[in-house]
Design a protein around this motif. Sequence first.
Motif, PDB file in Angstrom:
ATOM      1  N   ALA A  15      29.599 -40.683  74.234  1.00 34.04           N
ATOM      2  CA  ALA A  15      30.608 -41.218  75.232  1.00 34.04           C
ATOM      3  C   ALA A  15      31.918 -41.239  74.980  1.00 34.04           C
ATOM      4  N   GLY A  16      32.034 -41.607  73.641  1.00 32.16           N
ATOM      5  CA  GLY A  16      33.303 -41.627  72.923  1.00 32.16           C
ATOM      6  C   GLY A  16      34.118 -40.727  72.845  1.00 32.16           C
ATOM      7  N   LYS A  17      33.315 -39.592  72.561  1.00 28.80           N
ATOM      8  CA  LYS A  17      34.073 -38.159  72.244  1.00 28.80           C
ATOM      9  C   LYS A  17      34.430 -37.612  73.962  1.00 28.80           C
ATOM     10  N   ILE A  18      33.880 -38.182  74.886  1.00 28.12           N
ATOM     11  CA  ILE A  18      34.084 -37.532  76.056  1.00 28.12           C
ATOM     12  C   ILE A  18      35.409 -38.133  76.657  1.00 28.12           C
ATOM     13  N   SER A  19      36.769 -37.518  76.532  1.00 24.03           N
ATOM     14  CA  SER A  19      37.848 -38.145  77.138  1.00 24.03           C
ATOM     15  C   SER A  19      38.074 -38.308  78.617  1.00 24.03           C
ATOM     16  N   GLU A  20      37.313 -37.302  79.169  1.00 24.98           N
ATOM     17  CA  GLU A  20      37.378 -37.077  80.689  1.00 24.98           C
ATOM     18  C   GLU A  20      36.957 -38.438  81.372  1.00 24.98           C
ATOM     19  N   LYS A  21      37.861 -38.783  82.340  1.00 26.10           N
ATOM     20  CA  LYS A  21      37.358 -39.896  83.075  1.00 26.10           C
ATOM     21  C   LYS A  21      37.393 -39.473  84.665  1.00 26.10           C
ATOM     22  N   ALA A  22      36.252 -40.293  85.365  1.00 26.81           N
ATOM     23  CA  ALA A  22      35.962 -39.892  86.689  1.00 26.81           C
ATOM     24  C   ALA A  22      35.343 -41.019  87.415  1.00 26.81           C
ATOM     25  N   ALA A  23      35.877 -41.041  88.477  1.00 22.85           N
ATOM     26  CA  ALA A  23      35.078 -42.197  89.479  1.00 22.85           C
ATOM     27  C   ALA A  23      33.678 -41.825  89.889  1.00 22.85           C
ATOM     28  N   LYS A  24      32.761 -42.540  90.313  1.00 16.63           N
ATOM     29  CA  LYS A  24      31.604 -42.149  90.626  1.00 16.63           C
ATOM     30  C   LYS A  24      31.734 -41.642  92.138  1.00 16.63           C
ATOM     31  N   PRO A  25      30.669 -40.680  92.809  1.00 14.78           N
ATOM     32  CA  PRO A  25      31.048 -40.156  93.985  1.00 14.78           C
ATOM     33  C   PRO A  25      31.310 -41.194  95.171  1.00 14.78           C
ATOM     34  N   SER A  26      32.323 -40.988  95.946  1.00 16.28           N
ATOM     35  CA  SER A  26      32.661 -41.843  96.803  1.00 16.28           C
ATOM     36  C   SER A  26      31.592 -42.265  97.750  1.00 16.28           C
ATOM     37  N   LEU A  27      30.698 -41.308  98.174  1.00 17.52           N
ATOM     38  CA  LEU A  27      29.911 -41.691  99.187  1.00 17.52           C
ATOM     39  C   LEU A  27      28.972 -42.831  98.645  1.00 17.52           C
ATOM     40  N   LEU A  28      28.709 -43.001  97.533  1.00 17.67           N
ATOM     41  CA  LEU A  28      27.898 -44.344  97.006  1.00 17.67           C
ATOM     42  C   LEU A  28      28.478 -45.726  97.590  1.00 17.67           C
ATOM     43  N   ALA A  29      29.658 -45.620  97.939  1.00 12.90           N
ATOM     44  CA  ALA A  29      30.348 -46.724  98.727  1.00 12.90           C
ATOM     45  C   ALA A  29      29.994 -47.278  99.939  1.00 12.90           C
ATOM     46  N   LEU A  30      29.085 -46.331 100.444  1.00  9.82           N
ATOM     47  CA  LEU A  30      28.614 -46.459 101.916  1.00  9.82           C
ATOM     48  C   LEU A  30      27.355 -47.276 101.725  1.00  9.82           C
ATOM     49  N   LEU A  31      26.378 -47.367 100.754  1.00 10.64           N
ATOM     50  CA  LEU A  31      25.421 -48.049 100.667  1.00 10.64           C
ATOM     51  C   LEU A  31      25.600 -49.586 100.523  1.00 10.64           C
ATOM     52  N   PRO A  32      24.738 -50.351 101.391  1.00  9.22           N
ATOM     53  CA  PRO A  32      25.096 -51.658 101.204  1.00  9.22           C
ATOM     54  C   PRO A  32      25.117 -52.388 100.070  1.00  9.22           C
ATOM     55  N   ASP A  33      25.896 -53.441  99.913  1.00  9.70           N
ATOM     56  CA  ASP A  33      26.227 -54.101  98.663  1.00  9.70           C
ATOM     57  C   ASP A  33      26.529 -55.507  99.046  1.00  9.70           C
ATOM     58  N   PRO A  34      25.913 -56.498  98.646  1.00 10.54           N
ATOM     59  CA  PRO A  34      24.504 -56.341  97.934  1.00 10.54           C
ATOM     60  C   PRO A  34      23.290 -55.700  98.885  1.00 10.54           C
ATOM     61  N   GLY A  35      22.162 -55.745  98.415  1.00 13.48           N
ATOM     62  CA  GLY A  35      21.201 -55.343  99.135  1.00 13.48           C
ATOM     63  C   GLY A  35      20.364 -53.976  98.697  1.00 13.48           C
ATOM     64  N   VAL A  36      21.111 -53.077  97.658  1.00 12.90           N
ATOM     65  CA  VAL A  36      20.531 -52.011  97.175  1.00 12.90           C
ATOM     66  C   VAL A  36      20.348 -52.222  95.682  1.00 12.90           C
ATOM     67  N   LYS A  37      19.231 -51.788  95.210  1.00 14.49           N
ATOM     68  CA  LYS A  37      18.830 -51.986  93.802  1.00 14.49           C
ATOM     69  C   LYS A  37      19.678 -50.646  92.987  1.00 14.49           C
ATOM     70  N   LYS A  38      20.490 -51.004  91.990  1.00 11.97           N
ATOM     71  CA  LYS A  38      20.921 -50.223  91.393  1.00 11.97           C
ATOM     72  C   LYS A  38      20.242 -48.958  90.727  1.00 11.97           C
ATOM     73  N   SER A  39      19.109 -49.537  90.214  1.00 11.76           N
ATOM     74  CA  SER A  39      18.517 -48.498  89.542  1.00 11.76           C
ATOM     75  C   SER A  39      17.725 -47.235  90.422  1.00 11.76           C
ATOM     76  N   GLY A  40      17.595 -47.800  91.731  1.00  9.67           N
ATOM     77  CA  GLY A  40      17.311 -46.763  92.521  1.00  9.67           C
ATOM     78  C   GLY A  40      18.109 -45.818  93.296  1.00  9.67           C
ATOM     79  N   ILE A  41      19.407 -45.919  92.908  1.00  6.25           N
ATOM     80  CA  ILE A  41      20.398 -45.063  93.595  1.00  6.25           C
ATOM     81  C   ILE A  41      20.268 -43.783  92.912  1.00  6.25           C
ATOM     82  N   LYS A  42      20.604 -42.778  94.165  1.00  3.19           N
ATOM     83  CA  LYS A  42      20.599 -41.338  93.783  1.00  3.19           C
ATOM     84  C   LYS A  42      21.748 -40.874  94.575  1.00  3.19           C
ATOM     85  N   TYR A  43      21.991 -39.591  93.999  1.00  2.00           N
ATOM     86  CA  TYR A  43      23.342 -38.970  94.666  1.00  2.00           C
ATOM     87  C   TYR A  43      22.888 -37.364  94.777  1.00  2.00           C
ATOM     88  N   TYR A  44      22.555 -36.814  95.686  1.00  2.53           N
ATOM     89  CA  TYR A  44      22.307 -35.466  96.163  1.00  2.53           C
ATOM     90  C   TYR A  44      23.438 -34.407  96.646  1.00  2.53           C
TER      91      TYR A  44
END
Lengths: 298, 315
Positions: A152-181
Motif C-alpha cells: 500500500a505504501g509503494k502505491i502512490s496513486e490515489k483515487a476515490a471509491k466509485p461515486s455510485l457507492l454514495a447512493l447506498l443508504p448510510d447508515p443501514g448498510v453493512k460495509k462488509s457486504g458492499i459490492k461494486y459491479y
Amino acid sequence: MPALHPADKSAAGPQAEMKSLLPGTDQAPGWSADDGPQEYSGEDLYAYIDGGAEIYQEYGFLRVIVQDYKNQSGQSITAEIFAMKDPEAAYGMYSFKKSASGQVLEWGQESEAQLSDYYLNLWKGRYLATLTGFNEDQTTRQGLVDLGRIIAGKISEKAAKPSLLALLPDPGVKKSGIKYYKGNLGLFNTYAFDPASVFGVQEGVKGDDEKGGMLFVLKYSPSGKSRSQFEDAWKTFAKNVKYGQFRALSNDLFSMKDGLGRTVTVSLFKAYLFIAVGMESPAAESSFRLVKTKIRQW
Amino acid sequence: MNKMINRRDFIRKSLKAGLSVAAAGPVLARFSQTSLLAQVKVPVDVAAVSGSDYLKNTIKAVETLGGMKRFVPKGSRVALLPNVQSRNPGTFTKPEVLRAVVRMCREAGAKEVNILSWQPLKSWEDCGLSRPAAEEGAALKLFDLKEENFKKVPVPDGKNLREVMILNELDRNDVLINLPITKDHAGNKFTGTMKNMMGLNSRPSNRTFHKENWTTDTNAIEFLDQCIVDLNMVLKPTLNIVDATEFIISNGPMGPGDLHKPQKVVAGVDRVAVDAYCCTLWGLKAENIFMIKQADGQGLGRMSLAALKVQEIKI
C-alpha cells in the motif's frame, strides 16, 4: 537527480512498475522473496487462473505480478498485485473478492484493506493486491498485514471509491457486504437472477441491510436504457416459472417471490433500476425512497 | 513423446511398474459406453461420509458403495483425476483422500494406479499430493500441453462441441476414478465431478468453452456449462469420489475464499446425482445450476435427490 518514487517508474514500462510494488526481502521482518516473480497480462491470465479469469476480465484486467515469500519456519505467503484498467475496476474486483466476515483495516481514506482467516485483500488506486497465507496462525496473519502495508505504501496513486457507492443508504448498510459491479458476471456471483443477463448490468452497487436483505442500484447509460431493461426484466420474470407471485405494483414497480420464498422488488427511476431481495415490499420501497432522495441531491 | 517426470527417488519408485501395452479398441470407448456404467451396480446412489479423519471418510464412502473391488478388477490399470488447479486452501483434492483411493485400488488388485495430469510437477508438490501418491504406489504421469499428447475425440451428441482433445494416456487405462474437490466457481457458481473432466481435456480446447464475446453475450454462462455437459458425454468415470471436506465457497476456482468445512467425502457412480448432492452443501439448488440441469435432461444422470438413495454416515 531525485530518486523516482516507486510508482513513478511507469515511465520505464509497466513491467518495471509492477516489480517496484513488490516488498523486498526483509522489508517485512522475517519474510524473504522466494524465487523470482511471475507476470501475466491480458489473455494470459487464463494460463494463470483458468476459468477464474473471466471475472477479472469483466472488471478490466491489465496485468498481474505474483511473488512468493517465505520465512525461516518454512511458512509461505503468495502476493498477487493486479493492475486494473482504472480505480473503479480495481475497487470492483476488490469488493468481489472481499469476505463477508473479514476485518476491515483502516489504512487511509483512499485505500481499503480486509483481513480474513488466511488472506488479505487491499485496494488502492488502480491496484488490487491479494496476499494468501497457507495457515491461520498469528505469524502468518501478521505477515499478511506487514506485506500488505508495504505494498500500500509503494502505491502512490490515489483515487476515490466509485461515486455510485454514495447512493447506498448510510447508515443501514453493512460495509462488509458492499459490492461494486461492472457486468452481469459480478451480479451473478452475488445473486443468480435467471437468466443471468436479465438486467444487462453496466454499473451497479449492492449493500446488505442488518436483516439480511440485499439492495442493488444499477445505473445505465444512456439514461433511456434503464426503461428498456426494466421492461425486458418485467416481461421475463412475469413468465419465468422460477419466480412466483409476480405482481405489477405500478408502471415502474413490480415484485415477485424467488425459489427460496424471498420477495424480489424491482423499481425504475430515471437512469437507474433498484432491486431489493429479501425485504418485504414496504421495507424495499422505503429503501428505494432513500436512494431516490440521494439521486435528486446529486 | 510423453514426458515422464521422475526427479526424485520417491517418485522414481512409483514408476517402476512401467508402461503397459495400450488396450485394443477405439479411444475412450470403455469410458463412454453406458454398458460399463450399467455393469457396476451399487446399493446407494450417493454415499456421503463425514468426520474429522478424511482418509477414513474416503474408505467408508467407497465401502458404502460396495467396496473398491466392485470398480477395480484385479490386474486392471486405473487412472485417477484429482484436482490440483491451485494450492490455495480449499481448492485442491486433499492428500488424505488421494492416499485412501490409491491404497484401496492397490488392495483391490490394480496392476497400475496412474495419476494423469497436464499440470506441472510444482502444482503437485505445492498441494502435497506427489508424496502420498508415491508412498502408496501410484505413478504420477505428467504431460506437457503439446498437441501430440492429446487425441481428437468427436462429440456426436454435442450441443456446443463437435470434438474435444483428450489425453492420449487415458486410453491405456481400464478404469477412470474422478477425484474432484467441490467448490465455488466465479464463472458458473459450482464445480464438482463434471467440471473436473476438463482436467483430461487440453487447455486450448477448454479455452473454447468460454465465448470470445462473453462479456456481452447473454448466453455465455450457459454456453460454458453446456460445453462441460458435452465433454461428459464422451468421458464417463467408473467412480466419482468428491472431496467435500473443506472447500471455498467464494472466489472459486482458484481462491483464496471463504472456507466451508462440512468434512464430507461424497462418492457415487452417477455424476449428476453426486453434483446435485454436493451443491446443497453450501445452499445451492441443482435445478438452478445449468450444467446439472442440462446433464439430467440429456440422460447423463439424475439430479432429483428425492428420487435417489442417499446414505449419509457420520464417523
